[in-house]
Scaffold this motif. Structure first.
Motif, PDB file in Angstrom:
ATOM      1  N   ILE A 158      -0.794   4.703  -1.732  1.00  0.00           N
ATOM      2  CA  ILE A 158      -2.177   4.834  -1.283  1.00  0.00           C
ATOM      3  C   ILE A 158      -2.184   5.263   0.177  1.00  0.00           C
ATOM      4  O   ILE A 158      -2.774   6.276   0.536  1.00  0.00           O
ATOM      5  CB  ILE A 158      -2.949   3.509  -1.477  1.00  0.00           C
ATOM      6  N   TYR A 195      -3.309   3.869   3.539  1.00  0.00           N
ATOM      7  CA  TYR A 195      -4.558   3.900   4.297  1.00  0.00           C
ATOM      8  C   TYR A 195      -4.362   4.340   5.743  1.00  0.00           C
ATOM      9  O   TYR A 195      -5.245   4.938   6.334  1.00  0.00           O
ATOM     10  CB  TYR A 195      -5.232   2.522   4.287  1.00  0.00           C
ATOM     11  N   ILE A 229       0.839  -1.206   0.000  1.00  0.00           N
ATOM     12  CA  ILE A 229       0.000   0.000   0.000  1.00  0.00           C
ATOM     13  C   ILE A 229       0.868   1.248   0.000  1.00  0.00           C
ATOM     14  O   ILE A 229       0.558   2.240  -0.662  1.00  0.00           O
ATOM     15  CB  ILE A 229      -0.955  -0.019   1.221  1.00  0.00           C
ATOM     16  N   ASP A 285      -3.864   2.221   8.337  1.00  0.00           N
ATOM     17  CA  ASP A 285      -4.292   1.205   9.314  1.00  0.00           C
ATOM     18  C   ASP A 285      -3.112   0.458   9.921  1.00  0.00           C
ATOM     19  O   ASP A 285      -3.241  -0.148  10.973  1.00  0.00           O
ATOM     20  CB  ASP A 285      -5.287   0.234   8.694  1.00  0.00           C
TER      21      ASP A 285
END
Length: 126
Positions: free
Chosen positions: A77, A79, A72, A81
Motif C-alpha cells: 500500500i 502511504y 503497510i 507517512d
C-alpha cells in the motif's frame, strides 16, 4: 421466468471452497511460517537499523509505528507517512514488499485451487 437451467451440474458451496483452500494452506504451512518469521525479523531490523521516521514531524518512529509501516509496505500500500532513512532501511523495505507479494500470491493461489477442487468435485460423474 426461470433463468436457471438444470444441466446436471451441482452448485459450488463456499464451505467446500474454504475447506479446499484451508487444506492447500495447510500443505504450504512451512513456507507461510517461514515468510512470517522473515517478516518479523525484517520488522525488528527496520526498527533497530532502518531508522524509520514520521514524515510529518521527522521524529524517529516507535515500535508500533514501525510495525505499522512494515505491514503497510508488505501489503504494497505504502502511504508514505513513515519512511526509512538509512540504506539498510530502504533495502529492508524492498524485501518486505517482495515478501508481501509472495505471501499474497500464495493465498490467491490457494483460493484458486480451492475453487478448482470444489468445482471438480461437483461435476457429474466424479
Amino acid at each position: 421466468m426461470e433463468n436457471a437451467r438444470d444441466d446436471g451440474t451441482g452448485r459450488l458451496r463456499a464451505s467446500e471452497i474454504l475447506k479446499e483452500m484451508a487444506m492447500t494452506l495447510w500443505y504450504l504451512r512451512a513456507i507461510l511460517i517461514g515468510l512470517l518469521l522473515l517478516f518479523v525479523l525484517l520488522t525488528f531490523g527496520m526498527y533497530y537499523w532502518g531508522a524509520p521516521v514520521e514524515t510529518a514531524n521527522r521524529t524517529p518512529s516507535s515500535i508500533s509505528e514501525t510495525v505499522y509501516f512494515c505491514a503497510i509496505t508488505a501489503l504494497t500500500i505504502g502511504y508514505g507517512d513513515v519512511v526509512p532513512t538509512s540504506t539498510f532501511g530502504r533495502i529492508d523495505a524492498v524485501c518486505l514488499g517482495l515478501i508481501g507479494l509472495v505471501f499474497t500470491g500464495l493465498f490467491v493461489a490457494a483460493a484458486v485451487r480451492g475453487v478448482q477442487e470444489a468445482a471438480q468435485r461437483t461435476e457429474p460423474g466424479v
